[in-house]
Design a protein around this motif. Structure first.
Motif, PDB file in Angstrom:
ATOM      1  N   GLY A  51      11.116  -6.523 -12.132  1.00 13.29           N
ATOM      2  CA  GLY A  51      12.372  -7.314 -11.937  1.00 13.29           C
ATOM      3  C   GLY A  51      13.160  -6.383 -11.158  1.00 13.29           C
ATOM      4  N   ARG A  52      12.793  -5.222 -10.446  1.00 15.62           N
ATOM      5  CA  ARG A  52      13.725  -4.346  -9.807  1.00 15.62           C
ATOM      6  C   ARG A  52      13.589  -4.418  -8.627  1.00 15.62           C
ATOM      7  N   ILE A  53      14.619  -4.489  -7.810  1.00 19.23           N
ATOM      8  CA  ILE A  53      14.417  -4.382  -6.240  1.00 19.23           C
ATOM      9  C   ILE A  53      14.218  -2.922  -5.875  1.00 19.23           C
ATOM     10  N   PRO A  54      13.232  -2.984  -4.833  1.00 21.29           N
ATOM     11  CA  PRO A  54      12.717  -1.645  -4.496  1.00 21.29           C
ATOM     12  C   PRO A  54      13.868  -0.744  -3.913  1.00 21.29           C
ATOM     13  N   ARG A  55      14.181   0.455  -4.319  1.00 26.24           N
ATOM     14  CA  ARG A  55      14.927   1.392  -3.777  1.00 26.24           C
ATOM     15  C   ARG A  55      14.491   1.512  -2.220  1.00 26.24           C
ATOM     16  N   PRO A  56      15.274   2.038  -1.154  1.00 29.05           N
ATOM     17  CA  PRO A  56      15.344   2.306   0.098  1.00 29.05           C
ATOM     18  C   PRO A  56      14.632   3.730   0.039  1.00 29.05           C
ATOM     19  N   ALA A  57      13.383   3.751   0.586  1.00 31.04           N
ATOM     20  CA  ALA A  57      12.489   5.194   0.618  1.00 31.04           C
ATOM     21  C   ALA A  57      11.903   4.933   2.099  1.00 31.04           C
ATOM     22  N   LEU A  58      12.358   5.694   2.889  1.00 33.03           N
ATOM     23  CA  LEU A  58      11.923   5.542   4.268  1.00 33.03           C
ATOM     24  C   LEU A  58      10.511   5.712   4.401  1.00 33.03           C
ATOM     25  N   ASP A  59      10.067   6.704   3.583  1.00 34.88           N
ATOM     26  CA  ASP A  59       8.423   7.049   3.845  1.00 34.88           C
ATOM     27  C   ASP A  59       7.504   6.226   3.231  1.00 34.88           C
ATOM     28  N   LEU A  60       8.201   5.257   2.389  1.00 35.55           N
ATOM     29  CA  LEU A  60       7.301   4.010   1.604  1.00 35.55           C
ATOM     30  C   LEU A  60       7.589   2.854   2.290  1.00 35.55           C
ATOM     31  N   ASP A  61       8.624   2.619   3.167  1.00 38.70           N
ATOM     32  CA  ASP A  61       8.648   1.311   3.986  1.00 38.70           C
ATOM     33  C   ASP A  61       7.585   0.845   4.677  1.00 38.70           C
ATOM     34  N   SER A  62       7.234  -0.253   4.504  1.00 41.22           N
ATOM     35  CA  SER A  62       5.869  -0.739   4.716  1.00 41.22           C
ATOM     36  C   SER A  62       5.912  -1.588   6.188  1.00 41.22           C
ATOM     37  N   ALA A  63       7.107  -1.730   6.625  1.00 45.21           N
ATOM     38  CA  ALA A  63       7.374  -2.381   8.225  1.00 45.21           C
ATOM     39  C   ALA A  63       6.818  -1.613   9.118  1.00 45.21           C
ATOM     40  N   PRO A  64       5.966  -2.324   9.986  1.00 44.93           N
ATOM     41  CA  PRO A  64       5.226  -1.493  11.182  1.00 44.93           C
ATOM     42  C   PRO A  64       6.357  -0.748  11.880  1.00 44.93           C
ATOM     43  N   LEU A  65       7.362  -1.441  12.238  1.00 46.24           N
ATOM     44  CA  LEU A  65       8.740  -0.815  13.018  1.00 46.24           C
ATOM     45  C   LEU A  65       8.951   0.659  12.377  1.00 46.24           C
ATOM     46  N   THR A  66       9.365   0.563  11.263  1.00 44.91           N
ATOM     47  CA  THR A  66       9.864   1.838  10.437  1.00 44.91           C
ATOM     48  C   THR A  66       8.613   2.860  10.487  1.00 44.91           C
ATOM     49  N   ARG A  67       7.345   2.437  10.179  1.00 44.08           N
ATOM     50  CA  ARG A  67       6.279   3.400  10.180  1.00 44.08           C
ATOM     51  C   ARG A  67       6.158   4.009  11.553  1.00 44.08           C
ATOM     52  N   GLN A  68       6.339   3.204  12.633  1.00 39.44           N
ATOM     53  CA  GLN A  68       6.044   3.569  13.916  1.00 39.44           C
ATOM     54  C   GLN A  68       7.296   4.862  14.365  1.00 39.44           C
ATOM     55  N   LEU A  69       8.404   4.353  14.006  1.00 36.80           N
ATOM     56  CA  LEU A  69       9.733   4.975  14.639  1.00 36.80           C
ATOM     57  C   LEU A  69       9.725   6.425  13.636  1.00 36.80           C
ATOM     58  N   LEU A  70       9.230   6.479  12.390  1.00 36.60           N
ATOM     59  CA  LEU A  70       9.182   7.599  11.720  1.00 36.60           C
ATOM     60  C   LEU A  70       7.966   8.415  12.151  1.00 36.60           C
ATOM     61  N   ALA A  71       6.766   7.806  12.645  1.00 36.76           N
ATOM     62  CA  ALA A  71       5.822   8.592  13.069  1.00 36.76           C
ATOM     63  C   ALA A  71       6.045   9.307  14.281  1.00 36.76           C
ATOM     64  N   ASP A  72       6.694   8.669  15.148  1.00 37.06           N
ATOM     65  CA  ASP A  72       7.033   9.147  16.726  1.00 37.06           C
ATOM     66  C   ASP A  72       8.298  10.055  16.475  1.00 37.06           C
ATOM     67  N   GLY A  73       8.999  10.317  15.529  1.00 38.51           N
ATOM     68  CA  GLY A  73      10.078  11.196  15.360  1.00 38.51           C
ATOM     69  C   GLY A  73      11.323  10.487  16.057  1.00 38.51           C
ATOM     70  N   VAL A  74      11.380   9.186  16.120  1.00 39.23           N
ATOM     71  CA  VAL A  74      12.580   8.661  16.590  1.00 39.23           C
ATOM     72  C   VAL A  74      13.653   8.429  15.368  1.00 39.23           C
TER      73      VAL A  74
END
Length: 635
Positions: free
Chosen positions: A527-550
């Motif tokens: 019953g806890r909303i996940p805390r924002p954690a960039l390296d754990l975000d499952s969204a394909p967009l976030t993962r691509q932008l992070l991997a590409d250094g954007v």
């Protein structure tokens, strides 16, 4: 050819990725500016979201109406200006309460400015705001809704190409307003998922908005565990009781619960063992703005000056430099409200004037002042004690613990019913909400020393602040008490531990402070909303932008915050090399811990609130830099 390239004529394209409240606010402020200063060329604003435009995923209008908002209707507006007698449009439109007065459902139109609306109704309001903005966009401006998920953003000849499942869009400017993330499993989350996969009788529901959880599959009478006693806990309770046909009725002045027989048996626990405390009954007008006496810009400037001189850095220590000021502010309101009730306004004003001086210049004399005004026997405001009331206590049985818990929650509801201006306790604690702007200016963008940011502010203060000032309406706490008395709900205890039990194939909840508290459950709900954690975000967009250094994670010294790194307003995204991207912005929850309390999903009527000011900063920069408006707008 991309979708945007199919549109004829020259002009500028702006894409907003995520069309919940934050994305909606950026759109609204762009249209305000484009109305005030007409564009020099055509402007296309692409709004991209797989869900409802305006409401997004969290506020979708199709969720059940037993999920309630946590802010009164009169304090909510997505328009950055109040109605002016003309038709609703960007910069001039109704608050949620004003919109509800014209709602065809009489139950909703009767809601007052201090009432709480169902969450799906707020979703309806948000979608109506979006539809109004699209319909009233100024000449030369086209708003183009795209129902899709953006999976990639790449450079495309000095512009940005956004890729969705079935099309691509090329834009000059892109705003990331992606809201609450869904994170990949990690730690206990991963352990519980694997346990459920290996044991057919066990189910684990990961943390999310309660409306997104598969609660319908829970069987009547099934033992269910809930991790966390915050706002999502209250939503889960509503879904599994009222949502199953149960009724809350008042009998003999006490709220009681009449089961339907379709409820599961609910056991819940948390570190504190205390459900989030109630907000005071609202007595503040929508336009109300509190004027701080201690947590002021001058005090913040002085604190930074002293820190620079003594520590060689303008970064502050939260417990040393800021928390004492907050404590003074809370105590000031607490004393004044008590005195007003006891002796009237004249005594209150005299005390306030003297307390301001004495508390600043001679703190040791405050006790004498309290004695003089008859306040010496008031229980102190102990925020830590309120948020962790069972620290060090041991209970001989769950019944003994429940008796103590019910007494505490009943007293909290009584305080809440006195109001957030007339009730001394809730008036004082509500100041923590009224002074969020001060805290943001103090802690955002590395305003605190790294270890103080991590341990003192996020680890110590933030949970306490949330517990005592950001809770649900009092009726929700009363309902939890009714469920405890009815035996539908068990609160396991403080310092609740959750483990897997391979022998039974179930999950086990236990509190070492409550004898006999162990409960085995077949379904476990986080019953806890996940805390924002960039390296754990499952969204394909976030993962691509992070991997590409954007994009990159914001670091405060050696503290990895988990937030998406942005500049101060206009919130340009900082890439992996540390450079701001002049054409990419981010706002809201993905930037949490770079900024603070970004989960607020609405502005307020009246003067431009921080919610709308953030959106306006992006709108001004995106439009000015794209050279679509006159130089006067850029200035």
């Amino acid at each position: 050819m991309s979708e945007s390239e199919r549109h004829s004529g020259s002009g500028v394209d702006v894409a907003i990725v995520g069309m919940g409240p934050r994305g909606l606010s950026v759109l609204e402020r762009m249209l305000v500016r484009l109305t005030e200063e007409p564009a020099a060329s055509a402007v296309r604003i692409w709004t991209i979201d797989p869900g409802e435009h305006g409401a997004g995923r969290v506020w979708r209008s199709s969720q059940p109406d037993w999920f309630a908002m946590n802010t009164v209707t009169g304090e909510v507006s997505l328009y950055s200006g109040e109605p002016d007698g003309g038709p609703p449009r960007a910069g001039a439109g109704p608050s949620l309460h004003q919109w509800l007065t014209r709602h065809p459902d009489s139950r909703l139109s009767a809601l007052g400015p201090c009432d709480y609306a169902p969450r799906p109704v707020f979703g309806q309001y948000l979608t109506s705001v979006f539809d109004t903005l699209v319909a009233t966009a100024p000449r030369g401006v086209e708003v183009i809704p795209i129902s899709a998920q953006v999976t990639r953003i790449d450079q495309a000849g000095g512009r940005k190409r956004l890729t969705t499942e079935d099309k691509s869009i090329v834009a000059d400017k892109v705003v990331l307003a992606t809201g609450h993330p869904k994170v990949v499993p990690n730690g206990c989350d991963d352990e519980f998922l694997r346990f459920a996969e290996d044991h057919p009788g066990a189910t684990y529901l990961r943390g999310d908005s309660a409306a997104e959880m598969n609660l319908e599959g829970i069987r009547p009478g099934e033992p269910v565990g809930v991790i966390g006693l915050g706002l999502t806990f209250y939503d889960v309770l509503a879904a599994l009781t009222h949502g199953r046909g149960g009724e809350f009725v008042t009998e003999g002045g006490l709220l009681r619960y009449r089961p339907s027989g379709h409820e599961p048996a609910i056991a819940a626990g948390s570190r504190s063992g205390l459900p989030m405390l109630a907000r005071g009954r609202n007595q503040k007008a929508p336009s109300y703005r509190y004027r701080p006496r201690f947590v002021t810009d001058l005090a913040l400037t002085a604190a930074r000056y002293t820190a620079e001189r003594t520590r060689g850095s303008a970064q502050l220590d939260f417990l040393t430099d800021l928390f004492p000021l907050l404590q003074l502010e809370v105590e000031h309101v607490y004393y004044r409200t008590h005195l007003k009730r006891m002796k009237g306004q004249l005594a209150e004003r005299e005390f306030a004037k003297r307390h301001l001086t004495i508390a600043r210049e001679n703190p040791g004399a405050v006790r004498d002042l309290l004695v003089e005004f008859g306040l010496e026997n008031l229980p102190p405001i102990d925020m830590l004690g309120m948020a962790r009331p069972f620290k060090g206590e041991v209970f001989a049985s769950p019944g003994e613990y429940h008796d103590r818990l019910l007494a505490l929650l009943d007293a909290d509801v009584a305080h809440a019913e006195q109001g957030n201006m007339d009730g001394p306790l809730k008036a004082a604690l509500d100041i923590l909400r009224d002074t969020r702007g001060f805290l943001r200016s103090a802690v955002d963008f590395g305003g605190l020393l790294p270890e103080s940011h991590r341990d003192d502010f996020l680890g110590f203060f933030n949970p306490i602040n949330t517990m005592v000032s950001a809770g649900p309406p009092a009726v929700r706490v009363s309902q939890a008490c009714a469920l405890l008395r009815a035996g539908v709900l068990t609160v396991v205890g403080p310092a609740t531990e959750v483990r897997t039990d391979p022998g039974s194939g179930r999950f086990a909840l236990h509190s070492s402070q409550v004898e006999g508290s162990r409960r085995l459950v077949s379904t476990l709900i986080d019953g806890r909303i996940p805390r924002p954690a960039l390296d754990l975000d499952s969204a394909p967009l976030t993962r691509q932008l992070l991997a590409d250094g954007v994009i990159s994670e914001y670091l405060n010294g050696d503290f990895a915050t988990g937030g998406l790194a942005v500049t101060p307003a206009p919130f340009l995204v900082i890439d992996g090399t540390g450079r701001p991207d002049p054409d990419l912005y981010a706002i809201g929850i993905p930037t949490e811990n770079v900024r603070w309390f970004t989960q607020i999903g609405n502005g307020r009527p009246g003067p431009l609130s921080g919610f709308h000011a953030d959106a306006d900063a992006i709108a001004a920069d995106a439009l000015a830099e794209a050279r679509v408006v006159t130089s006067a707008l850029a200035a």
